[in-house]
Design an enzyme around this catalytic site. Structure first.
Site, PDB file in Angstrom:
ATOM      1  N   SER A 173       0.859  -1.197   0.000  1.00  0.00           N
ATOM      2  CA  SER A 173       0.000   0.000   0.000  1.00  0.00           C
ATOM      3  C   SER A 173       0.882   1.229   0.000  1.00  0.00           C
ATOM      4  O   SER A 173       1.961   1.227   0.605  1.00  0.00           O
ATOM      5  CB  SER A 173      -0.886   0.019   1.250  1.00  0.00           C
ATOM      6  OG  SER A 173      -1.508   1.291   1.385  1.00  0.00           O
ATOM      7  N   TYR A 181      -2.578  -0.592  10.134  1.00  0.00           N
ATOM      8  CA  TYR A 181      -2.559  -1.027   8.732  1.00  0.00           C
ATOM      9  C   TYR A 181      -1.252  -0.596   8.066  1.00  0.00           C
ATOM     10  O   TYR A 181      -0.603  -1.392   7.381  1.00  0.00           O
ATOM     11  CB  TYR A 181      -3.752  -0.418   7.995  1.00  0.00           C
ATOM     12  CG  TYR A 181      -3.841  -0.745   6.516  1.00  0.00           C
ATOM     13  CD1 TYR A 181      -4.264  -2.003   6.079  1.00  0.00           C
ATOM     14  CD2 TYR A 181      -3.517   0.212   5.557  1.00  0.00           C
ATOM     15  CE1 TYR A 181      -4.363  -2.289   4.720  1.00  0.00           C
ATOM     16  CE2 TYR A 181      -3.611  -0.062   4.199  1.00  0.00           C
ATOM     17  CZ  TYR A 181      -4.037  -1.320   3.787  1.00  0.00           C
ATOM     18  OH  TYR A 181      -4.123  -1.603   2.444  1.00  0.00           O
TER      19      TYR A 181
HETATM   20  P1  NAP Z   1     -11.317  -6.287  -1.031  1.00  0.00           P
HETATM   21  O1  NAP Z   1     -12.113  -5.689  -2.133  1.00  0.00           O
HETATM   22  O2  NAP Z   1     -11.768  -6.136   0.371  1.00  0.00           O
HETATM   23  O3  NAP Z   1     -11.048  -7.839  -1.356  1.00  0.00           O
HETATM   24  C1  NAP Z   1     -10.290  -8.572  -0.430  1.00  0.00           C
HETATM   25  C2  NAP Z   1      -9.985  -9.939  -0.962  1.00  0.00           C
HETATM   26  O4  NAP Z   1      -9.143 -10.588   0.014  1.00  0.00           O
HETATM   27  C3  NAP Z   1     -11.217 -10.814  -1.095  1.00  0.00           C
HETATM   28  O5  NAP Z   1     -11.015 -11.737  -2.132  1.00  0.00           O
HETATM   29  C4  NAP Z   1     -11.285 -11.509   0.261  1.00  0.00           C
HETATM   30  O6  NAP Z   1     -11.917 -12.781   0.256  1.00  0.00           O
HETATM   31  C5  NAP Z   1      -9.810 -11.725   0.530  1.00  0.00           C
HETATM   32  N1  NAP Z   1      -9.566 -11.857   1.959  1.00  0.00           N
HETATM   33  C6  NAP Z   1      -9.780 -10.944   2.932  1.00  0.00           C
HETATM   34  N2  NAP Z   1      -9.475 -11.470   4.138  1.00  0.00           N
HETATM   35  C7  NAP Z   1      -9.078 -12.741   3.895  1.00  0.00           C
HETATM   36  C8  NAP Z   1      -8.662 -13.803   4.723  1.00  0.00           C
HETATM   37  N3  NAP Z   1      -8.597 -13.687   6.056  1.00  0.00           N
HETATM   38  N4  NAP Z   1      -8.325 -14.973   4.140  1.00  0.00           N
HETATM   39  C9  NAP Z   1      -8.387 -15.128   2.794  1.00  0.00           C
HETATM   40  N5  NAP Z   1      -8.787 -14.173   1.967  1.00  0.00           N
HETATM   41  C10 NAP Z   1      -9.134 -12.991   2.515  1.00  0.00           C
HETATM   42  O7  NAP Z   1      -9.829  -5.657  -1.052  1.00  0.00           O
HETATM   43  P2  NAP Z   1      -8.978  -4.993  -2.243  1.00  0.00           P
HETATM   44  O8  NAP Z   1      -9.233  -3.539  -2.220  1.00  0.00           O
HETATM   45  O9  NAP Z   1      -9.135  -5.780  -3.487  1.00  0.00           O
HETATM   46  O10 NAP Z   1      -7.513  -5.193  -1.628  1.00  0.00           O
HETATM   47  C11 NAP Z   1      -6.620  -6.177  -2.108  1.00  0.00           C
HETATM   48  C12 NAP Z   1      -5.228  -5.855  -1.560  1.00  0.00           C
HETATM   49  O11 NAP Z   1      -4.853  -4.531  -1.980  1.00  0.00           O
HETATM   50  C13 NAP Z   1      -5.150  -5.832  -0.040  1.00  0.00           C
HETATM   51  O12 NAP Z   1      -3.919  -6.377   0.373  1.00  0.00           O
HETATM   52  C14 NAP Z   1      -5.232  -4.354   0.295  1.00  0.00           C
HETATM   53  O13 NAP Z   1      -4.634  -4.067   1.538  1.00  0.00           O
HETATM   54  C15 NAP Z   1      -4.472  -3.772  -0.862  1.00  0.00           C
HETATM   55  N6  NAP Z   1      -4.737  -2.356  -1.135  1.00  0.00           N
HETATM   56  C16 NAP Z   1      -5.991  -1.924  -1.483  1.00  0.00           C
HETATM   57  C17 NAP Z   1      -6.191  -0.580  -1.746  1.00  0.00           C
HETATM   58  C18 NAP Z   1      -7.525  -0.013  -2.137  1.00  0.00           C
HETATM   59  O14 NAP Z   1      -7.669   1.235  -2.179  1.00  0.00           O
HETATM   60  N7  NAP Z   1      -8.524  -0.845  -2.467  1.00  0.00           N
HETATM   61  C19 NAP Z   1      -5.127   0.332  -1.640  1.00  0.00           C
HETATM   62  C20 NAP Z   1      -3.857  -0.143  -1.274  1.00  0.00           C
HETATM   63  C21 NAP Z   1      -3.682  -1.489  -1.036  1.00  0.00           C
HETATM   64  P3  NAP Z   1     -13.531 -12.922   0.553  1.00  0.00           P
HETATM   65  O15 NAP Z   1     -14.201 -12.389  -0.694  1.00  0.00           O
HETATM   66  O16 NAP Z   1     -13.749 -14.370   0.766  1.00  0.00           O
HETATM   67  O17 NAP Z   1     -13.822 -12.071   1.752  1.00  0.00           O
END
Ligand code: NAP
Length: 246
Positions: free
Chosen positions: A141, A155
């Protein structure tokens, strides 16, 4: 161009958001793709159906990233099903924000277990299955290196740990021809960070290009690093945030 033809990939947290986009993109580039998920079985199966429709092998594995034994088993299951593993994308992550005084031990453990320990455990296990040309890519991130607002200290700590981990593991595995990198997004439109959410305007105000990124933007960068053209990118933290941290 199918730059990943014959490659075998595992994407953690591939049922939604950035992970689902990465799974689709790696499959479009030619890779077989396994994904893990925690709860979203139907969405995980839908992503696998898209992978299979592209003519690749696909599988969904329920594995809670907070459970290190489940994480190890998921890596082994994917590698055994595909006959090896070439690409690991550590994408699964969670955020619990808010006043630091109100954060519970459970909040702290959850973020460290999912965002940090699972990355180390999955990477270690994947390295046991990988050969020359392997790729380990984690999703960090931009909040790891700059924290422009209160409420994300745990975080941010969890994501900054991935910078040291990535550099160290790149040293550990370089002699085997395996690269290790971090892709660090900024605000990206997903369930975790909807572009119409309560802090969206504040986030837009920090960006040099005032636009939420898309999951596909991040997937493009991951696919580049995963491909043969990424062979000299190693131990890097690649920020993709529209210039929010500029
Ligand atoms: P998201 O929309 O909340 O999706 C999260 C994904 O991770 C889902 O497939 C979820 O599975 C899975 N997950 C969550 N907890 C889990 C667990 N305990 N065990 C296994 N799988 C789990 O998140 P996203 O925005 O795509 O984020 C993906 C990555 O990018 C993360 O590492 C996040 O920190 C990083 N990130 C995101 C942003 C942003 O602005 N969106 C910015 C910087 C970094 P389920 O569907 O089964 O819950």
């Amino acid at each position: 161009m199918a730059t990943l033809q014959g490659k075998r990939a595992l994407v953690t947290g591939g049922s939604r958001g950035i992970g689902a986009a990465i799974a689709r993109r790696l499959a479009a580039d030619g890779a077989d793709v396994a994904i893990t998920y925690e709860r979203s079985v139907e969405r995980a199966e839908a992503v696998v159906a898209e992978v299979v429709a592209l003519g690749r092998r696909g599988m969904a594995i329920q594995a809670d990233a907070a459970d290190p034994v489940a994480v190890q088993a998921a890596v082994d299951t994917a590698a055994e099903a595909f006959g090896g593993l070439d690409i690991l994308v550590n994408n699964a992550g969670i955020i619990r924000g808010g006043d630091i005084e109100a954060m519970t031990l459970d909040d702290i453990d959850a973020m460290l277990n999912v965002n940090v320990r699972a990355v180390a455990v999955a990477s270690q296990q994947a390295a046991r299955h990988m050969g020359e040309g392997g790729r380990i890519i984690s999703i960090g991130s931009n909040l790891a290196t700059r924290v422009p607002a209160p409420g994300t200290s745990i975080y941010s700590m969890s994501k900054s740990a991935l910078i040291g981990w990535t550099k160290g593991l790149a040293r550990d595995l370089g002699k085997r021809g395996i690269t290790v990198n971090l892709v660090s997004p900024g605000s990206t439109a997903t369930d975790m960070n909807p572009p119409d959410g309560p802090s969206a305007d504040e986030q837009l105000g920090r960006m040099a290009i005032p636009r939420f990124g898309t999951a596909d933007d991040v997937a493009e960068l991951v696919a580049f690093v995963a491909g043969p053209q990424g062979r000299s990118i190693n131990g890097a933290d690649l920020t993709i945030d529209g210039g929010a941290n500029a």
